[in-house]
Design a protein around this motif. Structure first.
Motif, PDB file in Angstrom:
ATOM      1  N   PRO A  46      37.218  39.890  40.237  1.00  0.00           N
ATOM      2  CA  PRO A  46      36.953  39.491  38.881  1.00  0.00           C
ATOM      3  C   PRO A  46      36.399  39.505  37.690  1.00  0.00           C
ATOM      4  O   PRO A  46      36.214  39.679  36.397  1.00  0.00           O
ATOM      5  CB  PRO A  46      36.994  37.936  38.517  1.00  0.00           C
ATOM      6  CG  PRO A  46      36.234  37.205  39.930  1.00  0.00           C
ATOM      7  CD  PRO A  46      36.870  38.613  40.785  1.00  0.00           C
ATOM      8  N   GLY A  47      35.681  40.406  38.099  1.00  0.00           N
ATOM      9  CA  GLY A  47      34.025  40.699  37.183  1.00  0.00           C
ATOM     10  C   GLY A  47      33.322  42.334  38.336  1.00  0.00           C
ATOM     11  O   GLY A  47      34.595  43.144  38.307  1.00  0.00           O
ATOM     12  N   THR A  48      32.587  42.623  37.735  1.00  0.00           N
ATOM     13  CA  THR A  48      31.821  43.637  37.732  1.00  0.00           C
ATOM     14  C   THR A  48      31.801  43.759  39.461  1.00  0.00           C
ATOM     15  O   THR A  48      31.905  43.154  39.967  1.00  0.00           O
ATOM     16  CB  THR A  48      30.467  43.639  37.523  1.00  0.00           C
ATOM     17  OG1 THR A  48      29.610  42.892  37.723  1.00  0.00           O
ATOM     18  CG2 THR A  48      30.434  44.029  35.820  1.00  0.00           C
ATOM     19  N   GLN A  49      31.255  45.050  39.908  1.00  0.00           N
ATOM     20  CA  GLN A  49      31.615  45.097  40.767  1.00  0.00           C
ATOM     21  C   GLN A  49      30.130  44.067  42.058  1.00  0.00           C
ATOM     22  O   GLN A  49      29.252  44.381  41.183  1.00  0.00           O
ATOM     23  CB  GLN A  49      30.881  46.517  41.578  1.00  0.00           C
ATOM     24  CG  GLN A  49      31.127  46.807  42.914  1.00  0.00           C
ATOM     25  CD  GLN A  49      30.742  47.920  43.302  1.00  0.00           C
ATOM     26  OE1 GLN A  49      30.363  49.381  42.270  1.00  0.00           O
ATOM     27  NE2 GLN A  49      31.060  48.653  44.423  1.00  0.00           N
ATOM     28  N   GLY A  50      30.859  43.863  42.814  1.00  0.00           N
ATOM     29  CA  GLY A  50      30.111  42.574  43.579  1.00  0.00           C
ATOM     30  C   GLY A  50      29.248  41.083  42.782  1.00  0.00           C
ATOM     31  O   GLY A  50      28.537  40.741  43.746  1.00  0.00           O
ATOM     32  N   ALA A  51      29.638  40.955  41.876  1.00  0.00           N
ATOM     33  CA  ALA A  51      29.657  39.527  41.616  1.00  0.00           C
ATOM     34  C   ALA A  51      30.613  38.816  41.687  1.00  0.00           C
ATOM     35  O   ALA A  51      30.160  37.717  40.825  1.00  0.00           O
ATOM     36  CB  ALA A  51      30.148  39.898  39.831  1.00  0.00           C
ATOM     37  N   GLY A  52      31.566  38.549  42.862  1.00  0.00           N
ATOM     38  CA  GLY A  52      31.789  37.341  43.335  1.00  0.00           C
ATOM     39  C   GLY A  52      32.761  37.628  44.233  1.00  0.00           C
ATOM     40  O   GLY A  52      33.026  39.047  44.328  1.00  0.00           O
ATOM     41  N   THR A  53      33.492  37.023  44.835  1.00  0.00           N
ATOM     42  CA  THR A  53      34.136  36.772  45.994  1.00  0.00           C
ATOM     43  C   THR A  53      35.366  38.026  44.974  1.00  0.00           C
ATOM     44  O   THR A  53      35.737  37.472  43.733  1.00  0.00           O
ATOM     45  CB  THR A  53      35.267  35.372  46.770  1.00  0.00           C
ATOM     46  OG1 THR A  53      33.943  34.696  46.360  1.00  0.00           O
ATOM     47  CG2 THR A  53      35.992  35.604  47.188  1.00  0.00           C
ATOM     48  N   CYS A  54      35.732  38.532  46.402  1.00  0.00           N
ATOM     49  CA  CYS A  54      37.396  39.183  45.710  1.00  0.00           C
ATOM     50  C   CYS A  54      38.702  38.384  46.477  1.00  0.00           C
ATOM     51  O   CYS A  54      38.450  38.374  47.181  1.00  0.00           O
ATOM     52  CB  CYS A  54      37.416  41.150  46.440  1.00  0.00           C
ATOM     53  SG  CYS A  54      34.853  41.626  45.745  1.00  0.00           S
ATOM     54  N   LEU A  55      39.436  39.159  45.767  1.00  0.00           N
ATOM     55  CA  LEU A  55      40.771  38.539  46.656  1.00  0.00           C
ATOM     56  C   LEU A  55      41.630  40.749  47.104  1.00  0.00           C
ATOM     57  O   LEU A  55      41.239  41.406  46.842  1.00  0.00           O
ATOM     58  CB  LEU A  55      41.857  38.519  45.174  1.00  0.00           C
ATOM     59  CG  LEU A  55      42.017  37.337  44.843  1.00  0.00           C
ATOM     60  CD1 LEU A  55      43.035  37.048  43.702  1.00  0.00           C
ATOM     61  CD2 LEU A  55      41.857  36.027  45.356  1.00  0.00           C
ATOM     62  N   LEU A  56      41.990  39.834  48.608  1.00  0.00           N
ATOM     63  CA  LEU A  56      42.711  41.403  48.973  1.00  0.00           C
ATOM     64  C   LEU A  56      43.985  40.779  49.092  1.00  0.00           C
ATOM     65  O   LEU A  56      44.097  39.899  49.491  1.00  0.00           O
ATOM     66  CB  LEU A  56      42.468  40.997  50.482  1.00  0.00           C
ATOM     67  CG  LEU A  56      43.247  41.898  51.384  1.00  0.00           C
ATOM     68  CD1 LEU A  56      42.676  43.765  51.201  1.00  0.00           C
ATOM     69  CD2 LEU A  56      43.273  41.333  52.651  1.00  0.00           C
ATOM     70  N   LEU A  57      44.661  41.973  48.527  1.00  0.00           N
ATOM     71  CA  LEU A  57      46.055  41.730  47.804  1.00  0.00           C
ATOM     72  C   LEU A  57      46.735  42.081  49.425  1.00  0.00           C
ATOM     73  O   LEU A  57      46.951  43.538  49.364  1.00  0.00           O
ATOM     74  CB  LEU A  57      46.705  42.386  47.246  1.00  0.00           C
ATOM     75  CG  LEU A  57      45.932  41.937  45.575  1.00  0.00           C
ATOM     76  CD1 LEU A  57      46.093  42.738  44.263  1.00  0.00           C
ATOM     77  CD2 LEU A  57      46.193  40.808  45.184  1.00  0.00           C
ATOM     78  N   ALA A  58      47.551  41.667  49.957  1.00  0.00           N
ATOM     79  CA  ALA A  58      47.875  42.066  50.821  1.00  0.00           C
ATOM     80  C   ALA A  58      49.690  41.437  50.833  1.00  0.00           C
ATOM     81  O   ALA A  58      50.292  40.510  50.686  1.00  0.00           O
ATOM     82  CB  ALA A  58      47.708  41.149  52.280  1.00  0.00           C
TER      83      ALA A  58
END
Length: 130
Positions: A46-58
């Motif tokens: 949702p933000g800049t690299q490493g700025a929070g939890t990411c989503l793995l689109l599977a």
């Protein structure tokens, strides 16, 4: 330090999900790599690299996973997108065609509105108080 790095979101199609999350929600495509089995490792954040939890689109595989697309939490809000400027993000997302299920409301914990992603999963757009 421990933190949740990825959360899997089951989708129908990689490319349409990437377009929605990057164009409509303003996420960043962090990774899109082919896998030997023909699937892809697709990560958006949702933000800049490493700025929070990411989503793995599977991409859904089989009937059981396909049945979960768009209803991964049984109709409850399952994802919470925090913002530091609710009005800006709400306006941008609305202009991009994101469906909000209610008008913004002010709660003791912040300004919030429920929206749905392209598959119908419910999200909160939330600007916390303070």
């Amino acid at each position: 330090m421990r933190h949740i790095a990825l959360v899997t979101l089951v989708v129908d199609d990689y490319d349409e999900a990437i377009r929605f999350y990057t164009d409509a929600l303003g996420f960043r495509l962090a990774e899109d790599a082919p896998r030997p089995d023909g699937s892809r490792w697709v990560v958006v954040e949702p933000g800049t690299q490493g700025a929070g939890t990411c989503l793995l689109l599977a991409r859904a595989e089989g009937e059981a996973q396909a049945a979960r697309v768009g209803d991964q939490t049984g109709g409850r809000v399952g994802f919470f997108l925090y913002t530091d400027d609710f009005a800006r993000d709400h306006a941008r997302m609305t202009a991009a065609g994101v469906t909000f299920l209610e008008d913004p409301r002010h709660e003791p914990y912040g300004t919030v509105a429920v929206f749905q992603d392209l598959y119908g999963n419910r999200w909160d757009l939330l600007q916390p108080v303070g």
